[in-house]
Design a protein around this motif. Structure first.
Motif, PDB file in Angstrom:
ATOM      1  N   VAL A 225     -22.900 -28.284  41.841  1.00 45.28           N
ATOM      2  CA  VAL A 225     -23.259 -29.527  42.538  1.00 45.28           C
ATOM      3  C   VAL A 225     -22.115 -30.523  42.482  1.00 45.28           C
ATOM      4  N   ALA A 226     -21.498 -30.671  41.311  1.00 48.99           N
ATOM      5  CA  ALA A 226     -20.400 -31.635  41.170  1.00 48.99           C
ATOM      6  C   ALA A 226     -19.220 -31.261  42.052  1.00 48.99           C
ATOM      7  N   GLU A 227     -18.864 -29.969  42.082  1.00 52.95           N
ATOM      8  CA  GLU A 227     -17.735 -29.524  42.890  1.00 52.95           C
ATOM      9  C   GLU A 227     -17.991 -29.773  44.377  1.00 52.95           C
ATOM     10  N   VAL A 228     -19.227 -29.591  44.819  1.00 48.92           N
ATOM     11  CA  VAL A 228     -19.578 -29.865  46.213  1.00 48.92           C
ATOM     12  C   VAL A 228     -19.552 -31.365  46.488  1.00 48.92           C
ATOM     13  N   ALA A 229     -20.111 -32.147  45.564  1.00 49.51           N
ATOM     14  CA  ALA A 229     -20.158 -33.599  45.752  1.00 49.51           C
ATOM     15  C   ALA A 229     -18.771 -34.205  45.821  1.00 49.51           C
ATOM     16  N   GLN A 230     -17.832 -33.676  45.061  1.00 48.38           N
ATOM     17  CA  GLN A 230     -16.465 -34.194  45.069  1.00 48.38           C
ATOM     18  C   GLN A 230     -15.820 -34.070  46.439  1.00 48.38           C
ATOM     19  N   ARG A 231     -16.126 -33.000  47.154  1.00 48.67           N
ATOM     20  CA  ARG A 231     -15.449 -32.722  48.417  1.00 48.67           C
ATOM     21  C   ARG A 231     -16.285 -33.100  49.631  1.00 48.67           C
ATOM     22  N   ALA A 232     -17.524 -32.672  49.663  1.00 48.86           N
ATOM     23  CA  ALA A 232     -18.355 -32.905  50.850  1.00 48.86           C
ATOM     24  C   ALA A 232     -18.942 -34.311  50.889  1.00 48.86           C
TER      25      ALA A 232
END
Length: 305
Positions: A225-232
């Motif tokens: 979730v964090a990795e997605v939130a950082q980019r998207a």
């Protein structure tokens, strides 16, 4: 070749094109990302209107430009300012420590990108779960090369657009195997592809609600979730808790010692709201973390299993 759509604008904050977009690159051979000899960044993406290729440039220190080709060019150009950090709000960020003050001073143009393409970010992140980075990047390259659509426009070299959710769901088991992706990650990605439309809706949600929606997917936890939130989602606070290296990197960069995830969270609490920004700044400034010693995550060749 004249672009299908184009836009030039003056960003709200100092912006470094390559630093800001660097978080989107999945290795030097990423079929969806390229920096050409002039310094222009080429990126492919899928939009609701169709595929698009973007050429992003910085004509001068105060101007950014996006040219785009393909059926999704108009939507891609409209998103370009946020892609380059227009929605990033550094208000309230205070370096507090000399190492961060120096990193912030040396990298004033580092912004947090926001692609608004949730499933696109999720697909790449699932491939990175519990494997070393080089292995994940190789899988990404193989799968995009084999199943992604050719990029529209005059790309400097052949590029690919990330496969559609429908294509991800139909990749045969042996092709996942050839790409070095184990059955668990393959199932996670194929299952998430079936809910891609619902996942895209999280761009309009609060961080907590977005996380709750994403973690409904089997195999998707806080790190993903964090990795997605950082980019998207452009979340400057999204911290990749559970990362194999991050807690020790932060620990050595800020305190000169190893840390657990809980200790890292306690250490970064004064920067709540900007914890991911802290990590990006340390990396951009070349701040070294833990000395290279001790065990590392092993390379597991799933093609040999």
């Amino acid at each position: 070749m004249i672009a299908d759509h184009a836009l030039s604008w003056r960003p709200r904050h100092p912006t470094d094109l390559r630093q800001t977009l660097g978080a989107l690159r999945r290795g030097g051979a990423d079929p969806a990302f390229l920096v050409d000899a002039t310094g222009a960044v080429w990126r492919t993406t899928r939009t609701p209107e169709g595929d698009a290729t973007l050429r992003l440039t910085q004509p001068d220190a105060e101007t950014l430009r996006c040219e785009a080709w393909g059926a999704g060019a108009g939507a891609a150009v409209a998103q370009a300012p946020e892609l380059l950090g227009d929605a990033d709000d550094p208000t309230g960020f205070e370096p507090r420590l000399p190492v961060l003050d120096d990193a912030h001073r040396r990298n004033p143009g580092l912004r947090i990108t926001r692609t608004a393409q949730v499933f696109e970010a999720l697909a790449a992140t699932i491939l990175e779960q519990k494997v070393i980075t080089l292995q994940a990047h190789d899988s990404w390259r193989r799968l995009l090369t084999g199943f992604g659509a050719p990029a529209p426009g005059p790309t400097p070299r052949p590029m690919r657009v990330v496969p559609s959710p429908e294509v991800w769901r139909t990749i045969p088991s042996w092709e996942w195997h050839r790409a070095g992706v184990d059955p668990k990650r393959a199932r996670t990605l194929a299952n998430a592809a079936g809910y891609a439309d619902k996942l895209e809706a999280v761009v309009a949600m609060s961080p907590a609600d977005a996380a709750a929606r994403l973690t409904l997917m089997p195999g998707v936890g806080p790190w993903t979730v964090a990795e997605v939130a950082q980019r998207a989602l452009g979340d400057a606070d999204a911290l990749s808790v559970g990362d194999y290296h991050l807690s020790n990197y932060v620990g050595h960069a800020l305190a000169g010692r190893d840390m657990t995830d809980d200790e890292m969270l306690e250490t970064l609490e004064p920067w709540r709201g900007h914890r991911y920004r802290v990590v990006r700044l340390l990396g951009a400034a070349g701040v070294r973390g833990r000395p290279r010693r001790g065990p590392r995550m092993a390379f597991v060749d799933h093609r040999a299993i």
